[in-house]
Design an enzyme around this catalytic site. Structure first.
Site, PDB file in Angstrom:
ATOM      1  N   GLU A 146      35.539  16.996  21.915  1.00 39.03           N
ATOM      2  CA  GLU A 146      36.147  16.537  20.758  1.00 39.03           C
ATOM      3  C   GLU A 146      37.145  15.289  20.794  1.00 39.03           C
ATOM      4  O   GLU A 146      36.967  14.089  20.202  1.00 39.03           O
ATOM      5  CB  GLU A 146      37.427  17.579  20.243  1.00 39.03           C
ATOM      6  CG  GLU A 146      38.122  17.078  19.133  1.00 39.03           C
ATOM      7  CD  GLU A 146      38.990  18.194  18.212  1.00 39.03           C
ATOM      8  OE1 GLU A 146      38.300  19.170  18.470  1.00 39.03           O
ATOM      9  OE2 GLU A 146      39.968  17.930  17.635  1.00 39.03           O
ATOM     10  N   ASP A 147      37.811  15.210  22.030  1.00 40.38           N
ATOM     11  CA  ASP A 147      38.816  13.961  22.065  1.00 40.38           C
ATOM     12  C   ASP A 147      38.204  12.662  22.730  1.00 40.38           C
ATOM     13  O   ASP A 147      38.154  11.621  22.043  1.00 40.38           O
ATOM     14  CB  ASP A 147      40.047  14.421  22.941  1.00 40.38           C
ATOM     15  CG  ASP A 147      41.062  13.164  22.933  1.00 40.38           C
ATOM     16  OD1 ASP A 147      41.448  13.064  21.723  1.00 40.38           O
ATOM     17  OD2 ASP A 147      41.400  12.687  23.941  1.00 40.38           O
ATOM     18  N   SER A 148      37.286  12.824  23.708  1.00 38.88           N
ATOM     19  CA  SER A 148      36.606  11.654  24.288  1.00 38.88           C
ATOM     20  C   SER A 148      35.563  11.171  23.068  1.00 38.88           C
ATOM     21  O   SER A 148      35.229  10.083  23.096  1.00 38.88           O
ATOM     22  CB  SER A 148      35.751  12.086  25.512  1.00 38.88           C
ATOM     23  OG  SER A 148      34.832  12.983  25.567  1.00 38.88           O
ATOM     24  N   ASP A 197      41.591  20.925  25.053  1.00 39.94           N
ATOM     25  CA  ASP A 197      42.619  21.499  24.042  1.00 39.94           C
ATOM     26  C   ASP A 197      43.863  20.832  24.579  1.00 39.94           C
ATOM     27  O   ASP A 197      44.590  20.308  23.581  1.00 39.94           O
ATOM     28  CB  ASP A 197      42.693  23.146  24.400  1.00 39.94           C
ATOM     29  CG  ASP A 197      41.585  23.849  24.084  1.00 39.94           C
ATOM     30  OD1 ASP A 197      41.145  23.676  22.883  1.00 39.94           O
ATOM     31  OD2 ASP A 197      40.931  24.134  25.227  1.00 39.94           O
TER      32      ASP A 197
HETATM   33  O1  TRH Z   1      36.892  18.615  27.987  1.00 37.86           O
HETATM   34  P1  TRH Z   1      36.383  18.651  26.920  1.00 37.86           P
HETATM   35  O2  TRH Z   1      34.963  19.098  27.063  1.00 37.86           O
HETATM   36  O3  TRH Z   1      37.011  19.600  25.889  1.00 37.86           O
HETATM   37  C1  TRH Z   1      36.174  20.531  24.860  1.00 37.86           C
HETATM   38  C2  TRH Z   1      36.348  20.337  23.755  1.00 37.86           C
HETATM   39  O4  TRH Z   1      37.550  19.888  23.331  1.00 37.86           O
HETATM   40  C3  TRH Z   1      35.916  21.280  22.620  1.00 37.86           C
HETATM   41  O5  TRH Z   1      35.872  21.019  21.458  1.00 37.86           O
HETATM   42  C4  TRH Z   1      36.654  22.637  23.211  1.00 37.86           C
HETATM   43  O6  TRH Z   1      36.353  23.703  22.578  1.00 37.86           O
HETATM   44  C5  TRH Z   1      36.765  22.909  24.733  1.00 37.86           C
HETATM   45  O7  TRH Z   1      37.202  21.654  25.253  1.00 37.86           O
HETATM   46  C6  TRH Z   1      37.392  24.101  25.071  1.00 37.86           C
HETATM   47  O8  TRH Z   1      36.029  17.192  26.003  1.00 37.86           O
HETATM   48  P2  TRH Z   1      37.156  16.592  25.494  1.00 37.86           P
HETATM   49  O9  TRH Z   1      37.574  17.159  23.872  1.00 37.86           O
HETATM   50  O10 TRH Z   1      36.613  14.947  25.431  1.00 37.86           O
HETATM   51  O11 TRH Z   1      38.449  16.259  26.286  1.00 37.86           O
HETATM   52  C7  TRH Z   1      38.446  15.570  27.454  1.00 37.86           C
HETATM   53  C8  TRH Z   1      39.827  15.008  27.874  1.00 37.86           C
HETATM   54  O12 TRH Z   1      39.892  14.532  28.885  1.00 37.86           O
HETATM   55  C9  TRH Z   1      40.117  13.843  26.707  1.00 37.86           C
HETATM   56  O13 TRH Z   1      41.487  13.803  26.172  1.00 37.86           O
HETATM   57  C10 TRH Z   1      39.896  12.806  27.479  1.00 37.86           C
HETATM   58  C11 TRH Z   1      40.445  13.294  28.828  1.00 37.86           C
HETATM   59  N1  TRH Z   1      39.894  12.415  30.118  1.00 37.86           N
HETATM   60  C12 TRH Z   1      40.996  11.687  30.717  1.00 37.86           C
HETATM   61  O14 TRH Z   1      42.192  11.600  30.198  1.00 37.86           O
HETATM   62  N2  TRH Z   1      40.526  11.171  31.956  1.00 37.86           N
HETATM   63  C13 TRH Z   1      39.348  11.018  32.187  1.00 37.86           C
HETATM   64  O15 TRH Z   1      38.909  10.394  33.385  1.00 37.86           O
HETATM   65  C14 TRH Z   1      38.399  11.677  31.719  1.00 37.86           C
HETATM   66  C15 TRH Z   1      36.764  11.909  31.983  1.00 37.86           C
HETATM   67  C16 TRH Z   1      38.812  12.567  30.475  1.00 37.86           C
END
Ligand code: TRH
Length: 407
Positions: free
Chosen positions: A285-287, A21
């Site tokens: 979603e984002d990764s 989020d």
């Molecule tokens: O962390 P997530 O599992 O987030 C999830 C999803 O968004 C899901 O749809 C939602 O319902 C739930 O959260 C509440 O995975 P996501 O979306 O990939 O987000 C991870 C974020 O962290 C992304 O912006 C990338 C960032 N990130 C970094 O900036 N540095 C890092 O070292 C890593 C591993 C990730």
């Protein structure tokens, strides 16, 4: 009117769990400022979560600035004043604070301009998104809120992607030294240029342990780069220790596999990691999107939902992603993704091996697809651009235009 410099947007983000989020809203806020000069205030209820992906954030400050964005703590009741700007985004259907709703009602009752009010939804590849994107919803206070659905089609709200991202990626990937320098900056040792590097950012699944055991016994040196977090919960037996005792900087040597534990980095650092690895396991979603933009093969561990609805969403994506792929490649890659998500370890191993022999990254078909897909998926306009156009079509106030000179 070109009031680019005067345009003020507020984005409200409630951290449900994990980092998605705040990851999505932070990325969007940065891009709106950098590419459109918009003054964005990002209101977030959990600075501690945010600090994982913005390590410079000070969790004790209720207001601070990074990358041109004002970051404010969303506490309850709201202790900092909300002054209505041009646009108000509630991310992922979060319930706005009373102070904000009251202010909107007050402005409306006084016949004053109110911001364009949007609910930014989760990304989804299903076809119904086209019919729902942009729909209005009348609120109790007499105002209209619109639904903004990100998506992969022309009619949807599009996908978050910065204007210069692909050029930066290409410049990075053309020089092997970039990845090797990054690995050494991260404190990783023992990685040779020809070793296979796999980044892992998943939820819990037995399929991950099965893959690690296979890489351990493989004939080629493989490195799994894993940030401290949920993936490690699936590797406690393999690593013979509790996940919470594992610390960034640790390395585990298991046959031909080395597992490196990483700290989490900021989003730019994470992008570079994805550009540098040979294969990425991503989630949420984002990764998931950033792995596509990295033009490297990936597994998507989708966020689990009730009644396995996430598998419907996963299949919807696999279908469009594989549309232009050779059938054999498409089949193994799709089945690999499904099996990883359902935790069917044998199936994961079978399709991984098949995929290796078909070779997603080195075959001409695979290479072309990895590079072409991001361009096709954007359908000529990224999410921020579509958002600005949408706002302009609804707004009685400022029209926002792209600044001609970089800011
Ligand atoms: O962390 P997530 O599992 O987030 C999830 C999803 O968004 C899901 O749809 C939602 O319902 C739930 O959260 C509440 O995975 P996501 O979306 O990939 O987000 C991870 C974020 O962290 C992304 O912006 C990338 C960032 N990130 C970094 O900036 N540095 C890092 O070292 C890593 C591993 C990730």
């Amino acid at each position: 009117m070109n009031s680019t410099t005067a345009s003020r947007w507020d984005i409200f983000c409630l951290v449900v769990d994990n980092f998605g989020d705040i990851g999505v809203t932070w990325r969007l806020a940065k891009q709106l400022h950098r590419e459109y000069g918009i003054h964005v205030t990002l209101w977030v209820d959990c600075l501690a979560s945010f600090a994982h992906i913005l390590p410079a954030l000070d969790c004790k400050l209720s207001s601070q600035h990074f990358d041109g964005v004002t970051i404010k703590l969303w506490d309850t009741p709201l202790s900092q004043e909300y002054q209505a700007g041009d646009v108000l985004i509630e991310a992922f259907a979060c319930e706005l604070p009373d102070a904000v709703k009251n202010e909107l009602s007050r402005l409306n009752a006084a016949n004053k301009p109110v911001p364009v009010w949007l609910n930014l939804e989760y990304l989804c590849a299903e076809a119904w998104v086209d019919g729902c994107h942009g729909l209005p919803s009348m609120q109790a206070n007499g105002l209209t809120k619109h639904f903004f659905f990100p998506g992969f089609s022309e009619k949807s709200g599009g996908l978050i992607c910065e204007q210069d991202l692909f050029a930066e990626r290409d410049a990075w990937q053309v020089d092997q030294n970039n990845k090797l320098n990054l690995f050494s900056q991260l404190g990783l040792t023992g990685i040779d240029a020809n070793d296979t590097v796999i980044s892992v950012f998943s939820y819990e699944t037995p399929a991950l342990a099965a893959l690690c055991e296979m890489w351990q016994q493989g004939s080629h040196k493989t490195h799994a780069l894993i940030p401290k977090g949920r993936s490690l919960n699936s590797l406690t037996t393999l690593l013979n220790c509790d996940a919470q005792d594992i610390m960034p900087g640790q390395q585990f040597s298991l046959g031909n596999l080395t597992i490196h534990i990483l700290p989490m980095t900021d989003q730019q650092g994470y992008d570079r990691l994805l550009w540098s690895a040979d294969f990425n396991i991503v989630r949420g979603e984002d990764s998931f999107l950033r792995a596509q933009w990295a033009a490297k093969p990936f597994i998507w561990h989708i966020y689990p939902q009730e009644d396995d609805y996430h598998l419907v969403k996963l299949r919807a994506f696999l279908e469009i992603y594989c549309d232009n792929l050779a059938p054999e490649l498409a089949n193994h890659w799709s089945e690999l993704n499904i099996a990883f998500n359902t935790g069917e370890s044998n199936s994961v191993l079978r399709h991984w091996k098949k995929l290796n022999s078909v070779d997603l990254s080195l075959s001409q078909d695979g290479q072309h697809h990895l590079k072409q897909w991001p361009i096709d998926a954007l359908n000529d306009a990224d999410l921020a651009t579509r958002l600005i156009n949408f706002v302009n079509s609804k707004s009685s106030r400022a029209k926002i235009e792209k600044p001609k000179i970089g800011i």
